[in-house]
Design a protein around this motif. Structure first.
Motif, mmCIF file in Angstrom:
data_model
loop_
_atom_site.group_PDB
_atom_site.id
_atom_site.type_symbol
_atom_site.label_atom_id
_atom_site.label_comp_id
_atom_site.label_asym_id
_atom_site.label_seq_id
_atom_site.Cartn_x
_atom_site.Cartn_y
_atom_site.Cartn_z
ATOM 1 N N ARG A 1 91.456 -28.723 1.652
ATOM 2 C CA ARG A 1 92.918 -28.630 1.650
ATOM 3 C C ARG A 1 93.513 -28.228 0.295
ATOM 4 O O ARG A 1 94.615 -28.664 -0.050
ATOM 5 N N TRP A 2 92.787 -27.475 -0.483
ATOM 6 C CA TRP A 2 93.366 -26.947 -1.725
ATOM 7 C C TRP A 2 92.856 -25.515 -1.884
ATOM 8 O O TRP A 2 91.804 -25.282 -2.447
ATOM 9 N N LEU A 3 93.606 -24.597 -1.368
ATOM 10 C CA LEU A 3 93.087 -23.251 -1.180
ATOM 11 C C LEU A 3 94.231 -22.234 -1.215
ATOM 12 O O LEU A 3 95.308 -22.481 -0.676
ATOM 13 N N LEU A 4 93.976 -21.105 -1.877
ATOM 14 C CA LEU A 4 94.956 -20.019 -1.880
ATOM 15 C C LEU A 4 94.239 -18.705 -1.567
ATOM 16 O O LEU A 4 93.199 -18.404 -2.158
ATOM 17 N N THR A 5 94.778 -17.955 -0.633
ATOM 18 C CA THR A 5 94.245 -16.643 -0.284
ATOM 19 C C THR A 5 95.346 -15.606 -0.465
ATOM 20 O O THR A 5 96.460 -15.788 0.035
ATOM 21 N N TYR B 1 99.971 -13.662 1.466
ATOM 22 C CA TYR B 1 99.328 -14.836 0.877
ATOM 23 C C TYR B 1 99.543 -16.057 1.756
ATOM 24 O O TYR B 1 100.514 -16.144 2.528
ATOM 25 N N ALA B 2 98.585 -16.990 1.640
ATOM 26 C CA ALA B 2 98.700 -18.263 2.345
ATOM 27 C C ALA B 2 97.988 -19.308 1.509
ATOM 28 O O ALA B 2 96.946 -19.038 0.902
ATOM 29 N N GLY B 3 98.558 -20.492 1.456
ATOM 30 C CA GLY B 3 97.964 -21.557 0.661
ATOM 31 C C GLY B 3 98.029 -22.890 1.371
ATOM 32 O O GLY B 3 98.948 -23.161 2.153
ATOM 33 N N LEU B 4 97.018 -23.695 1.099
ATOM 34 C CA LEU B 4 97.005 -25.095 1.527
ATOM 35 C C LEU B 4 96.957 -25.908 0.249
ATOM 36 O O LEU B 4 96.019 -25.774 -0.539
ATOM 37 N N ARG C 1 101.813 -26.465 3.175
ATOM 38 C CA ARG C 1 101.307 -25.136 3.522
ATOM 39 C C ARG C 1 102.364 -24.108 3.130
ATOM 40 O O ARG C 1 103.561 -24.329 3.355
ATOM 41 N N ILE C 2 101.899 -23.007 2.546
ATOM 42 C CA ILE C 2 102.819 -21.922 2.232
ATOM 43 C C ILE C 2 102.238 -20.609 2.757
ATOM 44 O O ILE C 2 101.020 -20.483 2.916
ATOM 45 N N HIS C 3 103.086 -19.660 3.043
ATOM 46 C CA HIS C 3 102.612 -18.310 3.307
ATOM 47 C C HIS C 3 103.795 -17.353 3.169
ATOM 48 O O HIS C 3 104.966 -17.760 3.277
ATOM 49 N N GLY C 4 103.489 -16.098 2.909
ATOM 50 C CA GLY C 4 104.551 -15.122 2.745
ATOM 51 C C GLY C 4 104.001 -13.746 2.438
ATOM 52 O O GLY C 4 102.785 -13.534 2.380
#
Lengths: 124, 133
Positions: free
Chosen positions: A75-79, A90-93, A98-101
């Protein structure tokens, strides 16, 4: 590690990802190959990454985009995925968040992506 | 299990992986990219492994890789319930036998990435018996 060595290492990772994904169906299904345009945009993105940021894992996606990934455990990840037009998806946990955009690659790292990089640092 | 019906929440779906770049061997993790859908069909192919042992699943994965000449590198097991929980669905087509597809993916790439991250978090990495340690 010097900045030059870090850049060399990141370029090596990019080349490795591209060499695997130059053929249609490289994933064993029907993945699209990585195009020269996507590689050019990925190189531009790579050059804009803050030198203090840990080296990302670089791999191709089934749609032919190149993905940069930072993973610091569950649960600590950024793509961040780059396409041939410089679109950054991009998407992150980050724990429970949770973020994405979507942003566009210009002459600097877009603000929301830079903010995601700062959140990553908390996990280091 | 009826393979022409939608799986139960507790059924395991296996995503066969043929690229080293789609999993982390050392950490025993499936990467999100392994679950991203085909850009042509907007579906992710999965294998319904219910009732099969590891060797049988591995053999099925090897068969899937044969047309492209690619060796099975790993597979990710995810419960159908985890797929439903993120808002995706499973279409049971049983063609070929035990095949199904994760469907309902959004068009936007960032949304796909976010869902694939959640599936990868829920997945368990499995390695073939012939895999190096």
């Amino acid at each position: 590690m010097s900045i030059d060595e870090a850049r060399k290492e990141r370029l090596g990772s990019l080349l490795e990802a591209c060499s695997e994904a130059f053929q249609q169906g490289w994933d064993g299904y029907d993945a699209l190959p990585v195009s020269i345009g996507t590689i050019a945009q990925a190189l531009a993105f790579l050059d804009l990454l803050p030198s203090a940021l840990p080296a990302p894992e670089i791999s191709a996606n089934p749609d032919g985009e190149l993905a940069f990934e930072w993973s610091f455990g569950p649960r600590w990840l950024l793509t961040v995925s780059v396409n041939e037009f410089g679109r950054l998806s991009y998407a992150g946990l980050f724990g429970l968040a949770r973020i994405h955009g979507t942003e566009w690659l210009l002459d600097s790292i877009p603000g929301p992506v830079a903010l995601a990089f700062r959140r990553l640092h908390r996990a280091e | 299990v009826a393979f022409d019906e939608v799986p139960e929440q507790s059924e395991i779906l296996s995503r066969f992986i043929f690229s080293d770049s789609q999993f982390r061997r050392g950490r025993g993790e499936v990467k999100p990219g392994a679950f991203l859908p085909s850009s042509k069909s907007l579906e992710t192919s999965v294998f319904r492994a219910a009732g099969l042992n590891r060797n049988e699943i591995e053999a099925a994965g090897a068969v899937v890789g044969e047309p492209s000449g690619r060796a099975l590198k790993a597979w990710g097991d995810v419960l159908a319930g985890a797929v439903f929980a993120v808002g995706l669905n499973v279409r049971p087509d049983n063609a070929p036998e035990r095949h199904a597809a994760i469907i309902g993916w959004p068009d936007q790439k960032d949304e796909q990435l976010s869902l694939a991250q959640r599936l990868a978090e829920a997945a368990t990495l499995q390695l073939p018996s012939s895999s190096p340690l």
